[in-house]
Design an enzyme around this catalytic site. Structure first.
Site, PDB file in Angstrom:
ATOM      1  N   ASP A 140       0.758  -1.192  -0.120  1.00 40.83           N
ATOM      2  CA  ASP A 140       0.157   0.347  -0.148  1.00 40.83           C
ATOM      3  C   ASP A 140       0.714   1.060  -0.246  1.00 40.83           C
ATOM      4  OD1 ASP A 140      -2.234   1.356   0.139  1.00 40.83           O
ATOM      5  OD2 ASP A 140      -3.262  -0.006   1.602  1.00 40.83           O
ATOM      6  N   ASP A 242      -2.763   4.937  -2.015  1.00 36.35           N
ATOM      7  CA  ASP A 242      -3.866   5.039  -1.633  1.00 36.35           C
ATOM      8  C   ASP A 242      -4.686   6.276  -1.725  1.00 36.35           C
ATOM      9  OD1 ASP A 242      -5.249   4.927   1.967  1.00 36.35           O
ATOM     10  OD2 ASP A 242      -4.123   6.729   1.411  1.00 36.35           O
ATOM     11  N   GLU A 305      -6.433   3.594  -5.592  1.00 39.07           N
ATOM     12  CA  GLU A 305      -7.727   3.324  -5.019  1.00 39.07           C
ATOM     13  C   GLU A 305      -8.492   5.662  -5.090  1.00 39.07           C
ATOM     14  OE1 GLU A 305      -9.805   4.248  -0.355  1.00 39.07           O
ATOM     15  OE2 GLU A 305      -7.988   5.278  -0.913  1.00 39.07           O
ATOM     16  N   HIS A 367     -11.425  -3.010   3.741  1.00 38.28           N
ATOM     17  CA  HIS A 367     -11.319  -3.142   5.312  1.00 38.28           C
ATOM     18  C   HIS A 367     -11.909  -1.543   5.289  1.00 38.28           C
ATOM     19  CE1 HIS A 367      -8.202  -0.583   3.215  1.00 38.28           C
ATOM     20  NE2 HIS A 367      -8.518   0.551   4.352  1.00 38.28           N
ATOM     21  N   ASP A 368     -12.281  -1.221   4.541  1.00 40.24           N
ATOM     22  CA  ASP A 368     -13.461   0.336   4.754  1.00 40.24           C
ATOM     23  C   ASP A 368     -14.346   0.211   4.564  1.00 40.24           C
ATOM     24  OD1 ASP A 368     -11.361   2.001   5.469  1.00 40.24           O
ATOM     25  OD2 ASP A 368     -10.175   2.074   2.874  1.00 40.24           O
TER      26      ASP A 368
HETATM   27  C1  NOJ Z   1      -8.123   5.284   2.007  1.00 41.37           C
HETATM   28  C2  NOJ Z   1      -7.890   3.418   3.159  1.00 41.37           C
HETATM   29  O1  NOJ Z   1      -8.169   3.143   2.860  1.00 41.37           O
HETATM   30  C3  NOJ Z   1      -8.354   3.647   4.646  1.00 41.37           C
HETATM   31  O2  NOJ Z   1      -8.501   3.319   5.642  1.00 41.37           O
HETATM   32  C4  NOJ Z   1      -7.938   5.591   5.153  1.00 41.37           C
HETATM   33  O3  NOJ Z   1      -8.750   6.027   6.668  1.00 41.37           O
HETATM   34  C5  NOJ Z   1      -7.345   6.219   4.341  1.00 41.37           C
HETATM   35  N1  NOJ Z   1      -7.178   6.363   2.741  1.00 41.37           N
HETATM   36  C6  NOJ Z   1      -6.808   7.525   4.494  1.00 41.37           C
HETATM   37  O4  NOJ Z   1      -5.517   6.884   4.493  1.00 41.37           O
END
Ligand code: NOJ
Length: 565
Positions: A140, A242, A305, A367-368
């Protein structure tokens, strides 16, 4: 800095339809989607086009040292499991030194490993073992922000004339003494934090512990490019990048337009439209630079992302002359309305929007995001698994979805997610998706010898790898069967896509290349009759059925192979 060429919105690749005669026997008057072409074959594709990515959230995968938090040695020990699923690559959420304000997305050193996870030697061992088992490893990369504990930020905040001052985004207070503008943080509140040392505000799109880097500064670009080189030189196969779309902000930081429909229960992120604070044109040259660097190392993968609507998302593929990331993450399945019409429309519109050389991809968990089995229930999550693994494009699986982990209640005293802690009561918590993997029915589910950092899912005693392994009716074996089919049939991994039917609860499409497969999904709880697709063999049913006669059981998905094609 160069602005990108015209954003891409080309129609899809020149279609190479199968012979009309071969389409007739499908007998379905509602062939909705244009036949989409794919000229990729196992010989001409890259590993990531035919491959499947498996996301590991290292804190919650396997603990090897009894501190209740997963680590790299734990992941290494579980590589056989990952390989046994039939996936091709592992993406590790951040493992770098971090104060863990956002569980690793607040990086304090991009070129080392947090002691909680191990050390560089443990990473090298993991990488070597993964490669020996035929698995690629993606890291990541977190370019938008660093931890405020990063030495760069410590220097930057120390004085206005520090050489690293301009590595971050600093601004004076507004005339009323408040933040410089109305930008809001995704984690709640203003995205500006006042720093009394130098009487200025610094920008943070996320937590105040995550200061945004200034990508307009060439030294930042150079330092971060060196980070990518550091890991590429070590042998990593690529990166998930990210919040790529956040890296540039409009110069002079104009106010964002207010969202007139905002209600406070949505969280402050949505209070304004992020017109000036994200998705700026300069991002495309940066993506192109990342891409050129990655491609210079051979077949490496960059997954971006990007949480934007499809037309904007497509621009992150770049142009033929100046390609961007290989895969701009396609998150649409995460919150798609679960009905055939909406899904069919979403899939065909996405396919149609892809640029000529853009390879699709699909995500159903992370994970989000809330767990898919929590959202749809277990039987429908099986159908969702079939959808994910039979669509055209690279799928990303999230750890634990293959066990069907559903809703998890986190007791208030065990909430850890900063997004939840800072905006309580809005249901924004991400902890339920981050609970530890359950490996067996031993104490702490074989995840750790100690109480895990987050609780396990409630039914872990039954819902674990050991309990599901070898049980053909389990979610785990369904995933394995789907991944095996995907590997065996180029039609699934690389073939073309055509939508056949999308109405009510029934979604039917076909994938074809060397052979021709029909995927019929019942998204509801009623029995459904489907059209006769001629002579077919049932390859797999989510219900475990071994016979099929044009009737889908409730919540059933089937993969049929058309004979005599
Ligand atoms: C996206 C990540 O997937 C998330 O977990 C994170 O809180 C935010 N970016 C900030 O880095």
């Amino acid at each position: 800095m160069q602005t990108p060429a015209v954003p891409l919105q080309h129609p899809y690749n020149t279609p190479t339809e199968p012979p009309v005669a071969s389409r007739q026997p499908f007998g379905d008057p509602s062939v909705l989607g244009a036949m989409e072409s794919s000229t990729k074959t196992a010989k001409t594709c890259t590993w990531w086009e035919s491959g499947v990515i498996y996301q590991v959230y290292p804190r919650s995968f396997q603990d090897s040292n009894g501190d209740g938090v997963g680590d790299l040695e734990g992941v290494r020990k579980r590589l056989d499991y990952i390989a046994s699923l039939g996936v091709d690559a592992v993406w590790l959420s951040p493992i770098y030194p971090s104060p863990m304000a956002d569980f690793g997305y607040d990086v304090a050193d991009y070129c080392d490993i947090d002691p909680m996870f191990g050390e560089l030697a443990a990473f090298d061992a993991l990488l070597a073992d993964a490669h020996a088992k035929g698995l690629k490893v993606l890291l990541d990369f977190v370019p938008n922000h660093t931890s405020i504990e990063h030495p760069w930020f410590r220097e930057s905040r120390s004085s206005r004339d520090n050489p690293k001052r301009d590595w971050y985004i600093w601004a004076n207070a507004a005339p009323d003494g408040g933040p410089p503008n109305n930008w809001t943080s995704d984690m709640g509140g203003s995205s500006w934090e006042f720093d009394p040392t130098t009487n200025q505000f610094y920008l943070h799109a996320f937590l105040k512990e995550q200061a945004d880097l200034n990508w307009r500064n060439p030294q930042v670009r150079e330092a971060m490019t060196n980070v990518l080189k550091f890991w590429f030189d070590r042998g990593v196969d690529g990166f998930r990048i990210d919040v790529l779309w956040h890296c540039f902000k409009a110069e002079n930081y104009p106010d964002n337009p207010l969202n007139p429909d905002w209600i406070s229960t949505q969280g402050e992120k949505l209070k304004v439209f992020q017109k000036h604070s994200a998705d700026q044109p300069e991002i495309h040259q940066l993506s192109a630079d990342f891409r050129a660097l990655a491609d210079g190392y051979g077949e490496r993968l960059l997954v971006g992302e990007i949480c934007l609507p499809v037309p904007q998302l497509m621009t992150y593929y770049g142009t033929e002359a100046s390609p961007g990331v290989h895969l701009p993450f396609n998150f649409q399945l995460l919150d798609a309305p679960w009905n055939a019409e909406a899904l069919g429309k979403m899939i065909t519109e996405y396919e149609a929007a892809l640029p000529p050389s853009g390879w699709p991809n699909w995500v159903i968990g992370s994970h989000d995001a809330p767990r898919i089995a929590g959202r749809l229930g277990e039987t429908q999550a099986r159908v969702a698994a079939m959808l994910l693994l039979t669509l055209r494009g690279t799928p990303t699986l999230y750890q634990g979805d293959e066990l069907g982990i559903g809703k998890v209640d986190i007791p208030p005293d065990r909430v850890r997610d900063p997004q939840d802690l800072r905006q309580p009561g809005l249901g924004l918590g991400r902890d339920p998706s981050r609970t530890p993997m359950a490996w067996d029915s031993c104490r702490f589910a074989g995840f750790s010898a100690a109480e895990p950092w987050l609780p396990l899912h409630g039914d872990w005693g039954m819902r674990n790898v050991a309990a599901q392994q070898g049980d053909p009716a389990s979610m785990l074996e369904l995933y394995r069967a789907l991944l095996k089919l995907r590997r065996e049939h180029e039609a699934l991994s690389l073939g073309s896509f055509a939508l056949l039917h999308a109405a009510g609860d029934v979604l039917i499409y076909e994938r074809y290349q060397k052979d021709r497969l029909v995927i019929a999904l019942n998204l509801g709880a009623e029995v459904q009759n489907i059209p006769d697709y001629g002579a077919t063999t049932l390859l797999l049913a989510t219900t475990g059925a071994s016979m099929f006669s044009n009737t889908l059981a409730p919540n059933e998905g089937v993969i049929l192979q058309r004979l005599n094609y």
